[in-house]
Design an enzyme around this catalytic site. Sequence first.
Site, PDB file in Angstrom:
ATOM      1  N   GLU A 288      40.787 -64.082  14.696  1.00 42.94           N
ATOM      2  CA  GLU A 288      41.947 -63.368  15.419  1.00 42.94           C
ATOM      3  C   GLU A 288      41.051 -63.164  16.720  1.00 42.94           C
ATOM      4  O   GLU A 288      40.027 -63.505  17.282  1.00 42.94           O
ATOM      5  CB  GLU A 288      42.375 -62.507  14.980  1.00 42.94           C
ATOM      6  CG  GLU A 288      41.233 -61.569  14.560  1.00 42.94           C
ATOM      7  CD  GLU A 288      41.849 -60.482  13.971  1.00 42.94           C
ATOM      8  OE1 GLU A 288      42.635 -60.650  13.070  1.00 42.94           O
ATOM      9  OE2 GLU A 288      40.884 -59.161  13.691  1.00 42.94           O
ATOM     10  N   PHE A 348      33.570 -43.255  -1.044  1.00 35.12           N
ATOM     11  CA  PHE A 348      33.364 -43.237   0.764  1.00 35.12           C
ATOM     12  C   PHE A 348      35.094 -42.728   0.835  1.00 35.12           C
ATOM     13  O   PHE A 348      35.752 -42.964   1.584  1.00 35.12           O
ATOM     14  CB  PHE A 348      33.427 -44.387   0.875  1.00 35.12           C
ATOM     15  CG  PHE A 348      31.710 -45.792   0.613  1.00 35.12           C
ATOM     16  CD1 PHE A 348      31.356 -44.930   1.826  1.00 35.12           C
ATOM     17  CD2 PHE A 348      32.281 -46.138  -0.234  1.00 35.12           C
ATOM     18  CE1 PHE A 348      30.301 -46.150   1.368  1.00 35.12           C
ATOM     19  CE2 PHE A 348      30.909 -46.619  -0.524  1.00 35.12           C
ATOM     20  CZ  PHE A 348      29.846 -46.565   0.602  1.00 35.12           C
TER      21      PHE A 348
END
Length: 678
Positions: A288, A348
Amino acid sequence: MFKKILIANRGEIACRIIRTAKRMGIKTVAVYSAVDKDALHVDMADEAVHIGPPAAAESYLVIEKIINACKETGAEAVHPGYGFLSEREAFAVELAKHGIVFIGPNPKAIAAMGDKIESKKAAAAANVSTVPGYLGVIEDEQHAVRIAEEIGFPVMIKASAGGGGKGMRVAHSKAEVLDGFKLARAEAKASFGDDRVFIEKFIIEPRHIEIQVLGDKHGHVIHLGERECSIQRRNQKVIEEAPSPLLDPETRAKMGAQAVALAKAVGYDSAGTVEFVAGQDRSFYFLEMNTRLQVEHPVTEMVTGIDLVEQMIRVAAGEPLKFAQDDIKLNGWAIESRIYAEDPFRSFLPSTGRLTRYRPPHEGPFEDSVIRNDTGVFEGGEISIWYDPMIAKLVTHAPTRNQAIDAMAHALDAFAIEGIQHNIPFLSALMQHPRWRSAKLSTGFIAEEYKDGFKVQHPEDEAARIIAAVAASIDFISTRRRRLISGQIVGRPIPVDPFRCVVFEKDLEFHVKVSEVGGSGTEAEEWNVSLLTLRGREQHTYRLASFWKPGDLVWRGTIDGVPRTAQVRTVPNGFKVSYRGVSAVTFVYNEREAKLAALMPQKKGPDHGKELVCPMPGLVVEIAVKVGQEVKTGEALCIVEAMKMQNVLRAERDVTIKTIKAAPGDSMAVDAVIMEFA
């Protein structure tokens, strides 16, 4: 050149843009939501304009409010930073209608490359190698499953308007496509206001490498080398470096030429990034293009010496690039660690709250390296649930990769944060990981190396000895200070017993003798610290030198002449010391105290075995079960959203739902009970 610019962003990137603008003599305007009224970027800017409530969709994403702020302050141009409106063609178009310059690429380039689906079509038309995938509109979950089965598992589900790892899922089966498609669309809608997604083949053991391009409005486009961003968690970059340890000069040249050709094909005229997925054999495919400044741009700045924000401003003002491709040289190695407000010991999960302590390492030269810290927070500031959990970007630059890694390890040890949970322990441990240090990387690194999650790293071998030596020396200093306050014996200070017993939580113990060598005032104090392990009877002696004094959060000094840094926190009868990713509570006793302490019972924590508690502050999006329902291990119980990420909480064992204490829309604190099990 512009006299005044507005920064349509917040946090560290807004602060970073303001710093360059000030150096260039340009006045700055900040915008802020209600929750950001006391933010650092607001304080740094020359002017600030309030643009709405905390939700980004009602403030930072509202084009009309940004344009009104420009008119109100007389800002001639807008720098969007990254995220928010940075890749919206409509934003650049509306600014132009009002005579305001967009500090970024022209709208046509944004339209061609900013949309992930359109960028792949443009890349294919330009004969750029692309990853196999489906770029059309995906109607629903079943359509997504059919596409995935045609491409072949595993597949990547990605937000079309996305970036920064938001709205992105890897699926290895039909079930994971059904689940991932729904979550990716929801995250894409929340983060970008656009729920379109596409699906492409997921490359096995891929490496994420990107090329920084820079173009002007006169047709000149160059590249500034590559960055490797393979250390990722949930597709969110964690560590970046420049250059890539994978590439050789020939591959670098090929990737750079392809990136430049693509940028020229769409008339690109600003800083941008062409991203590639690379195989371990150096094969690569276009992934991308990000038509904006990247989060990780500092590593490119460090190895090239080029300020990308300054170049973006100059290009937007119509100036031509003052350097050609042959002028670009890569100097040394740079590494960036993203400091996040998240708890690495609880998968996390995001952490919010007040920064009661925020003491970053000193910026500037350190031995043969340079330390840089890009941040948007300050001590006493608040980390809220509304935005990205990034606290800072810590960058080191050195002649070699290993030197940059060692400098990063030192800088992380010197980074003191309290009041919230943060990922520094994980980053510190990662700097010591042999696979990371040997550059055997892939985007699956974290998932592969920490399959059961990140756990507390217990001290062993030299790390244990260094922690024990530091603990013993600072206890010696603390005890001496207390003796001086307590009084004197016949005109002289009460002597301090040089013998200590340092006991770790995990049944590790040292007998220690601390001998004061000298130093005071402007000179570092020095000690010889002899350690005798009770197991194995090995003896080690270290020479320590430091200016540490009681109350300091960081121990800085040398051990046997080598600079060392460690985190230090006082606990009853000892200290919690963190060093190179290893953290330990050390109890420092005399020998009699150690024997008595061993007889004390251990305190047990609360039992949450029959409850589902919220692991982070967040918003309940969905309750997936009902009272009385029997749930199997791994099935979804609820979805909690925090910092724009949706987190599925699943059953850890077979359970029956007894009560549900939360509902969609409820805000939950950490450890708040969501439901109870029978």
